[in-house]
Design an enzyme around this catalytic site. Structure first.
Site, PDB file in Angstrom:
ATOM      1  CG  HIS A 107      -0.121  -0.122   2.621  1.00  0.00           C
ATOM      2  ND1 HIS A 107       0.497   1.193   3.189  1.00  0.00           N
ATOM      3  CD2 HIS A 107       0.176  -0.864   3.238  1.00  0.00           C
ATOM      4  CE1 HIS A 107       1.042   0.992   4.217  1.00  0.00           C
ATOM      5  NE2 HIS A 107       0.981  -0.614   4.407  1.00  0.00           N
ATOM      6  CD  GLU A 211       1.995  -5.607   7.940  1.00  0.00           C
ATOM      7  OE1 GLU A 211       1.712  -6.763   7.834  1.00  0.00           O
ATOM      8  OE2 GLU A 211       2.824  -4.930   7.995  1.00  0.00           O
TER       9      GLU A 211
END
Length: 398
Positions: A107, A211
């Site tokens: 990202h 994550e």
């Protein structure tokens, strides 16, 4: 007798009855992954990850010849030659083997990345990351900064260039983490590009691509409803619950636990998706974990960067037993720390009279039925003092 019963895991290669096939693999077989090296610069131990620029290196694709294109007189680009090589590998592979190319993108810069740069890593890890944000910025399930949007748009423009000039194969499937920074990065990167109608940009949101689980609130996802409202036409994996049932603000994954999770999501994708060219938008820690599972060398990505990997997957009748490594209890400070000791797993030094290690109780209170999630909202988390961090660039963090 069904084809699944006859062929077992082999049938997964053709995407036959995908979910039943996945169940068969999980119950009776084992997927073994290896990285096929010498195709990308990121495979090379001499490549410096900290200075590597995927936009200046054709995504890292090495200029070389391949057995599949030897003797061809056609004026092919390097990506067209590589596509022919991957097709040849699959055409000549045993029935239990498949080759896929994963484009894994981190990202763009998130508010939490900027906050870590602003406060410094010790203060961030031991105190600020456990808060919802400060009075001017929020990093619970962190959004992109303006710089993070810019990084995603750089990826968009580079994909457009590669498609037009290099004739790079289109991604055939798209997957993304459920965290906001990845959802928006995927959209900024691919929306608006000219893809064929049979390979539309319609990502699938997968819970296990998130994550690494930590006590940082940036890794605590929002609701399924929020994700649907943000991108109503996207697919959301059925296993993704309304509330986050994984993050609890107290325990964190070890590398072994995260790798076990990454193996599960890779098994699911490889067993149910018969496409060869796959895009995954995720995080630095999760991409690092996937690389470990794939047997790839460590290669850290800066925010917004992309790494392609040629993967060989072998469907075996048996393999190592599934592991379930435990989470660990994480410590933090109730106020900004004096410092932290990076060489210690729980090295927060919370004050002159406090020994190394800190506290384990959350700074905030959660509802008693957590982690079921019922009734628990991001607003239960406190805000810290007024400090703007969104303009501070950083490549640290998740």
């Amino acid at each position: 007798m069904s084809l699944i019963t006859l062929l077992g895991p082999v049938a997964c290669l053709a995407g036959v009855q995908a979910q039943n096939c996945l169940n068969t693999v999980n119950a009776t077989g084992y997927l073994n992954y290896t990285t096929v090296t010498d195709y990308f610069l990121q495979d090379n131990p001499t490549t410096n990850a900290s200075t590597f620029d995927y936009t200046a290196t054709n995504f890292g694709l090495i200029n070389r010849t391949y057995p599949s294109t030897d003797g061809l007189t056609a004026n092919l680009t390097q990506w067209q030659k590589f596509e022919a090589q991957v097709n040849a590998l699959n055409a000549n592979a045993p029935l239990n083997t498949a080759y896929k190319v994963l484009f894994m993108g981190r990202h763009g810069e998130g508010v939490h990345n900027a906050a870590e740069s602003y406060y410094g890593t010790p203060a961030w890890n031991c105190y600020w990351a456990e808060l919802n944000g400060n009075a001017t910025d929020e990093w619970f399930d962190a959004d992109l900064t303006p710089n993070g949007i810019k990084q995603a748009l750089i990826a968009h423009d580079f994909w457009a260039h590669e498609i037009a000039v290099q004739k790079i194969p289109y991604p055939q499937s798209y997957y993304t983490s459920p965290l906001t920074r990845c959802l928006k990065t995927a959209n900024y990167t691919f929306a608006g590009l000219e893809f064929p109608k049979y390979y539309p940009f319609v990502p699938t949101v997968r819970e296990l691509l998130r994550e690494g689980i930590s006590i940082h609130t940036c890794d605590h996802r929002r609701t399924r409803t929020y994700i649907h409202n943000l991108f109503p036409t996207w697919n959301i994996d059925p296993s993704l619950t309304e509330y986050d049932q994984i993050w609890n603000g107290v325990t964190a994954e070890t590398n072994d636990a995260q790798d076990a999770r990454s193996k599960i999501v890779l098994d699911s994708i490889f067993s149910s998706d018969d496409h060869t060219w796959i895009s995954i938008t995720s995080h630095s820690g999760e991409i690092g974990s996937i690389l470990r599972v794939l047997g790839h060398q460590s290669f850290s990505l800066s925010t917004g960067a992309v790494i392609p990997v040629l993967v060989k997957a072998e469907f075996l009748p048996s393999g190592p037993a599934p592991s379930h490594p435990p989470y660990t209890t994480s410590t933090h400070c109730a106020a900004p720390p004096v410092t932290s000791i990076a060489t210690l797993a729980e090295g927060c030094v919370c004050g002159a009279t406090v020994t190394v290690g800190g506290i384990v109780t959350p700074i905030y209170n959660v509802s008693s039925d957590y982690p079921s999630g019922a009734g628990f909202q991001a607003t239960d988390l406190p805000l810290g003092p007024t400090t703007s961090v969104a303009a501070a660039p950083s490549t640290y963090g998740a």
